[in-house]
Design a protein around this motif. Structure first.
Motif, mmCIF file in Angstrom:
data_model
loop_
_atom_site.group_PDB
_atom_site.id
_atom_site.type_symbol
_atom_site.label_atom_id
_atom_site.label_comp_id
_atom_site.label_asym_id
_atom_site.label_seq_id
_atom_site.Cartn_x
_atom_site.Cartn_y
_atom_site.Cartn_z
ATOM 1 N N ARG A 47 -29.221 37.121 2.399
ATOM 2 C CA ARG A 47 -29.656 38.504 2.583
ATOM 3 C C ARG A 47 -29.881 38.824 4.059
ATOM 4 O O ARG A 47 -29.986 37.940 4.899
ATOM 5 N N GLY A 113 -15.601 50.901 -1.482
ATOM 6 C CA GLY A 113 -16.465 50.109 -2.360
ATOM 7 C C GLY A 113 -17.867 50.659 -2.466
ATOM 8 O O GLY A 113 -18.670 50.147 -3.244
ATOM 9 N N ALA A 115 -20.519 54.364 -2.505
ATOM 10 C CA ALA A 115 -20.552 55.736 -3.015
ATOM 11 C C ALA A 115 -20.077 56.738 -1.962
ATOM 12 O O ALA A 115 -19.916 57.921 -2.266
ATOM 13 N N ALA A 135 -27.564 55.782 -3.281
ATOM 14 C CA ALA A 135 -26.650 54.850 -3.958
ATOM 15 C C ALA A 135 -26.996 53.403 -3.618
ATOM 16 O O ALA A 135 -26.683 52.488 -4.385
ATOM 17 N N SER A 136 -27.657 53.200 -2.486
ATOM 18 C CA SER A 136 -28.071 51.858 -2.081
ATOM 19 C C SER A 136 -28.907 51.178 -3.162
ATOM 20 O O SER A 136 -29.622 51.839 -3.922
ATOM 21 N N ALA A 137 -28.838 49.863 -3.196
ATOM 22 C CA ALA A 137 -29.595 49.105 -4.204
ATOM 23 C C ALA A 137 -31.057 48.901 -3.804
ATOM 24 O O ALA A 137 -31.799 48.230 -4.512
ATOM 25 N N THR A 140 -33.705 49.263 -6.383
ATOM 26 C CA THR A 140 -33.913 48.275 -7.451
ATOM 27 C C THR A 140 -35.303 47.652 -7.325
ATOM 28 O O THR A 140 -35.814 47.087 -8.286
ATOM 29 N N MET A 277 -21.094 40.151 -10.331
ATOM 30 C CA MET A 277 -21.305 41.049 -9.188
ATOM 31 C C MET A 277 -20.098 40.977 -8.257
ATOM 32 O O MET A 277 -19.622 39.881 -7.940
ATOM 33 N N SER A 305 -26.316 44.593 6.772
ATOM 34 C CA SER A 305 -26.025 44.389 5.361
ATOM 35 C C SER A 305 -26.100 42.913 5.003
ATOM 36 O O SER A 305 -26.024 42.045 5.868
ATOM 37 N N LEU A 313 -29.783 39.862 -7.381
ATOM 38 C CA LEU A 313 -29.309 40.458 -8.634
ATOM 39 C C LEU A 313 -29.919 39.737 -9.840
ATOM 40 O O LEU A 313 -30.225 40.375 -10.849
HETATM 41 C C1 LIG Z 1 -29.902 43.636 -5.097
HETATM 42 C C2 LIG Z 1 -28.680 44.261 -4.501
HETATM 43 C C3 LIG Z 1 -28.522 44.277 -3.114
HETATM 44 C C4 LIG Z 1 -27.400 44.842 -2.525
HETATM 45 N N1 LIG Z 1 -27.264 44.797 -1.170
HETATM 46 C C5 LIG Z 1 -26.144 45.307 -0.614
HETATM 47 C C6 LIG Z 1 -25.931 45.214 0.792
HETATM 48 O O1 LIG Z 1 -26.747 44.694 1.555
HETATM 49 N N2 LIG Z 1 -24.777 45.713 1.301
HETATM 50 C C7 LIG Z 1 -23.826 46.303 0.507
HETATM 51 O O2 LIG Z 1 -22.814 46.729 1.016
HETATM 52 N N3 LIG Z 1 -24.008 46.415 -0.822
HETATM 53 C C8 LIG Z 1 -25.130 45.936 -1.395
HETATM 54 N N4 LIG Z 1 -25.290 46.028 -2.761
HETATM 55 C C9 LIG Z 1 -24.204 46.633 -3.563
HETATM 56 C C10 LIG Z 1 -24.064 48.127 -3.407
HETATM 57 O O3 LIG Z 1 -25.298 48.794 -3.586
HETATM 58 C C11 LIG Z 1 -23.009 48.680 -4.389
HETATM 59 O O4 LIG Z 1 -21.875 47.894 -4.374
HETATM 60 C C12 LIG Z 1 -22.640 50.111 -4.024
HETATM 61 O O5 LIG Z 1 -23.790 50.946 -4.163
HETATM 62 C C13 LIG Z 1 -21.486 50.688 -4.851
HETATM 63 O O6 LIG Z 1 -21.785 50.678 -6.215
HETATM 64 P P1 LIG Z 1 -20.907 49.853 -7.261
HETATM 65 O O7 LIG Z 1 -20.644 48.520 -6.619
HETATM 66 O O8 LIG Z 1 -21.778 49.728 -8.466
HETATM 67 O O9 LIG Z 1 -19.638 50.572 -7.517
HETATM 68 C C14 LIG Z 1 -26.411 45.437 -3.357
HETATM 69 C C15 LIG Z 1 -26.575 45.436 -4.748
HETATM 70 C C16 LIG Z 1 -27.681 44.839 -5.321
HETATM 71 C C17 LIG Z 1 -27.831 44.833 -6.823
#
Ligand SMILES: Cc1cc2nc3c(=O)[nH]c(=O)nc-3n(C[C@H](O)[C@H](O)[C@H](O)COP(=O)(O)O)c2cc1C
Length: 357
Positions: A47, A113, A115, A135-137, A140, A277, A305, A313
């Protein structure tokens, strides 16, 4: 009352919030247990330094008194420490003074990849940040807090839920190799739930099916592109005689290909689900894109990132599964007071004589 969850919050906004409605009164919540799950979500291998900025802690604004639920909506808040670097750029109201800090210039280079492109087209934004922030995670985090509350409810009837990565060693080696090449990876997580009685979910309609509800919950997590229940995709290659779990006279099974769910109903065996994932889409060596301002070919936005978030996850998926099981358990056992919920579960277990079998 049905358990319901709603959330709001942008990645670099002031805070993430969740409202959990439908909890029975008298459920004891442990702040340390919720914070421990928030910490687990942040700790995973691969991370980014964002996780050192955020020291996630839950705050409760409503629905709890002296550590016990009141039977009223529970309001959970997780603050974004990083917001202090974005106060102008992410100001909810028109920002005053000279632009300063991060997020002051519009992002115009959508990342494949993410949003980014679909989000600006759909909502008519000029700044990709208006799409990517939600859209960022990041949000969560507050779903993990809600999952910890769900686990507290499930624990009152002996259900425990745990998520983990599949093949940790290979995953870490894969992450190390990708980091060297400034690339990203994905992976697989598995969530197991023990102590689930037979009879959660239903075959009555597709909306009732527990397998459908778990798949929906897992696919609702960012970057999850595949879900399996039990042996999942591998079942397609087996004969029926190999794929199904024979029923013993005590009504238990020696195998669990079904992952604890048959016809959308829990069957009393361990629930086993997996989620795949995709590799994280923000790349330090960015892919091709278009500059939305000029229409010229360009490379995508590079923003701090993770290399991988598979361990995170596992915690998020655990929370999602716990939440769905809590919804299904509340639906089956009801109760305005947690004692009613527990008593209904006990009466049901006696009725099906599972304990005697
Ligand atoms: C816990 C978690 C952390 C994430 N961290 C990142 C990150 O640091 N960089 C990134 O590009 N995507 C990250 N993602 C994935 C994106 O949020 C995701 O791929 C994006 O919003 C597009 O949605 P989709 O992949 O469901 O189509 C993360 C996902 C999760 C579940």
């Amino acid at each position: 009352m049905t358990l319901r969850l709603s959330s709001a919050g942008e990645s670099h906004g002031p805070a993430l919030v969740a409202i959990v409605a439908g909890l029975p009164a008298g459920l004891v919540l442990d702040r340390d247990a919720i914070d421990a799950d928030l910490k687990r979500r942040q700790e995973g291998y691969g991370r980014s330094p964002r996780q050192q900025i955020e020291q996630d802690r839950v705050e409760v604004l409503a629905g709890l008194r002296q550590g016990r639920t009141l039977g009223t909506p529970l309001a959970l808040v997780v603050r974004n420490n990083d917001h202090r670097n974005w106060t102008w750029g992410m100001s909810p109201w028109p920002a005053e003074g000279e632009p300063s800090g991060k997020g002051t210039k519009p992002v115009t280079l959508p990342r494949p990849g993410h949003a980014d492109l679909a989000g600006v087209l759909k909502y008519g934004h000029d700044d990709v940040r208006d799409a990517l922030e939600r859209a960022s995670a990041r949000h969560t985090a507050v779903h993990v807090a809600a999952g910890a509350v769900a686990k507290a409810l499930l624990a009152t009837i002996g259900i425990a839920v745990r998520g983990a990565t599949v093949d940790e060693e290979a995953l870490r080696a894969n992450i190390d190799a990708a980091r060297k090449e400034r690339d990203t990876v994905g992976g697989i997580v598995e969530v197991r739930a023990t102590g689930v009685p037979p009879g959660l979910g239903s075959y009555a309609t597709k909306d009732d099916r527990l397998d459908a509800r778990l798949a929906f919950a897992l696919m609702g997590i960012q970057a999850v592109k595949g879900v399996e229940i039990g042996d999942g995709f591998a079942l397609a290659a087996l004969r029926g005689s190999q794929a199904h779990d024979e029923i013993r006279t005590d009504r238990r099974r020696d195998t669990n290909h079904a992952g604890g769910i048959e016809a959308g109903v829990s069957n009393g065996e361990e629930i086993v689900v997996r989620a795949a994932m995709k590799p994280l889409p923000t790349l330090m060596k960015p892919l091709g894109s278009v500059d939305l301002q000029t229409g010229e070919a360009a490379t995508a936005l590079v923003e701090r990132s993770d290399v991988a978030a598979v361990e995170a996850l596992a915690v998020v998926a655990e929370a999602a599964v716990a939440w769905e099981l809590a919804v299904a358990a509340k639906e089956k056992f009801g109760g305005d007071a947690v004692g009613d919920f527990v008593a209904a579960h006990r009466a049901y277990v006696e009725r099906i004589a599972w304990a005697r079998a």
